[in-house]
Design a protein around this motif. Sequence first.
Motif, mmCIF file in Angstrom:
data_model
loop_
_atom_site.group_PDB
_atom_site.id
_atom_site.type_symbol
_atom_site.label_atom_id
_atom_site.label_comp_id
_atom_site.label_asym_id
_atom_site.label_seq_id
_atom_site.Cartn_x
_atom_site.Cartn_y
_atom_site.Cartn_z
ATOM 1 N N GLU A 429 -3.987 1.556 9.308
ATOM 2 C CA GLU A 429 -5.370 0.558 8.578
ATOM 3 C C GLU A 429 -6.655 1.106 8.915
ATOM 4 O O GLU A 429 -7.284 1.298 8.057
ATOM 5 N N LEU A 432 -7.777 4.733 7.218
ATOM 6 C CA LEU A 432 -7.434 3.849 5.583
ATOM 7 C C LEU A 432 -8.810 3.489 4.627
ATOM 8 O O LEU A 432 -8.896 3.393 3.963
ATOM 9 N N LYS A 433 -8.872 2.403 5.878
ATOM 10 C CA LYS A 433 -10.342 1.363 5.141
ATOM 11 C C LYS A 433 -11.478 2.663 5.620
ATOM 12 O O LYS A 433 -12.522 1.842 4.488
ATOM 13 N N VAL A 438 -10.523 2.831 -1.233
ATOM 14 C CA VAL A 438 -9.919 2.196 -0.273
ATOM 15 C C VAL A 438 -10.255 0.953 -0.398
ATOM 16 O O VAL A 438 -10.901 0.861 0.562
ATOM 17 N N ILE A 441 -6.035 -2.827 2.420
ATOM 18 C CA ILE A 441 -5.098 -1.808 3.470
ATOM 19 C C ILE A 441 -4.233 -3.300 3.791
ATOM 20 O O ILE A 441 -4.523 -3.404 5.084
ATOM 21 N N ALA A 450 2.763 -0.021 3.890
ATOM 22 C CA ALA A 450 1.456 -0.094 3.791
ATOM 23 C C ALA A 450 1.354 -0.169 2.471
ATOM 24 O O ALA A 450 1.645 0.374 1.137
ATOM 25 N N ILE A 452 -1.349 -1.559 -0.233
ATOM 26 C CA ILE A 452 -2.939 -0.778 -0.700
ATOM 27 C C ILE A 452 -3.457 -1.522 -2.165
ATOM 28 O O ILE A 452 -2.802 -0.814 -2.944
ATOM 29 N N TYR A 454 -5.843 -0.130 -3.979
ATOM 30 C CA TYR A 454 -6.987 1.174 -5.217
ATOM 31 C C TYR A 454 -8.213 0.897 -6.166
ATOM 32 O O TYR A 454 -7.440 0.149 -6.680
ATOM 33 N N ILE A 464 -4.296 8.871 -1.408
ATOM 34 C CA ILE A 464 -3.332 8.263 -0.382
ATOM 35 C C ILE A 464 -2.601 8.905 0.295
ATOM 36 O O ILE A 464 -2.639 9.253 1.932
#
Length: 497
Positions: A429, A432-433, A438, A441, A450, A452, A454, A464
């Motif tokens: 997390e 990806l943040k 994105v 998540i 996950a 997500i 986006y 991703i």
Amino acid sequence: MDSGKLEVFEGYRVIHDNILGPSKGGIRYAPDVDLDEVKALASWMTWKCAIANIPYGGAKGGVKCDPSKLSKTELEKITRRYTANMLDVFGPDTDIPAPDMNTDEQVMAWIMDTYSMHKRRTVTGVVTGKPIVIGGSRGRREATGRGVMIATLSALKKMEINPEDTTCVVQGFGNVGSVSADLLHKQGVRIVAISDVSGGYYNPTGINVQEAIDYVAKNKSLAGGNFGDVVSNEELLELPCDILVPAAKEDQISAHNAGNIKAKLIVEGANGPTSADADQILRENKVMVIPDILANSGGGGDESGMWILNYKFPYEDSVVNNSFNKLKTKLVLAYQSIEFHPMVWMFDDNFERFDYSYFTTKKPIEISSTATYASSTEKLQAITFLAGCNKAKTDNAADSKTTDTKAAGEVLKINLPTMQCATCKKTIETALKKVDGVNSINVSVKDKIATIDYDKNKINQDKIENEITLIGYDANGKKKNETAYENLADCCKIGGH
């Protein structure tokens, strides 16, 4: 764990609102606690603080565990780990935890110590409900029950009933229930029935409350006591009495049994003990209900005083006594503010204030859940407007954001077969943040998926998935980067548990 085994516990913290001040709410440890429950409890805290004029917003927390099966050392480790994960959330000016179900002043002391270690200074104001020696309040344990007593006496005065002529049934004999029973008894109310999770007792001539409190202190529950005729918790609610104090769990009074309630007055010591489908039945039967957000807001009132006093630590007994008097004044004024509804704010369809007036009604309105929630909501509306956050000013921005989301927003689910634990969740997390495109998540440890949200104009599924493999995890059919995998914590590796 004490056995050397590694266990993962799920924790939650929800902040519902902070327009009145730092968010505030207890942390409960229970095997059945979940996110929906914590969300509901956080919203109740918002309304509770608003109605009692307490300078807090609403929050709540929880850890899914069974404290009865954990040692003190294991509870301390869970608490300190939970606190460490909340360092960016907790703070005396941002979010302040407190005791709740299965947590006490010792748990609060661990939270304060962990937070203080990371801040490299002692921060007493980060929690309330802590031991007296480190800045706690002498009246914190009794504060919620004291609020129940004050709300009850206010209602009896309105009903023109002498407390000494009344009988009371209390469901739940924990902190709130036992203190409520004791304080009401000292006001002349005859306590005819009490109960806890083990069952209840009914004695129409009256129960010796102090004897019951002493028994529970020694035996941990009412089980095996000799306080009257044995009754179930369900039967206890329907016993003949003037006052009923449900101080146990949620949804104890429902459409199923509301018609059998014989009390003239219900004072909600627990959070949400009366379900929505029971309200109309109780109203038709002319049963007055003092809702939880008013009746049990005494704890929050005492905690606000403790929070302020922590900036004047140490403090004298006279200051503490003054805090108790202020608590009583706050709760009485809160009751009267609903009964007489002294301020009405008028808004047009665009939520722009065009008039307001003050008045005192000739006839007080009936105290009810609806009236109490309406009063607290109105107060928050007014404060929101005065702060410049009215709907008219934010609609354009909201509409613009909504349009963008509809044009570019997509939701994607990615399988994460090699993830192992909560540390994996946090790693994925966090990484990806930071990726452009994105929006949000959420990783489920249990399902290894996950979810997500986006922006498809900035990033796609393939990119991703690549980002996830680069931090050391398989993503759908794509294999993890081995170098990144080797650099993961041991608990994040296959077989690492």
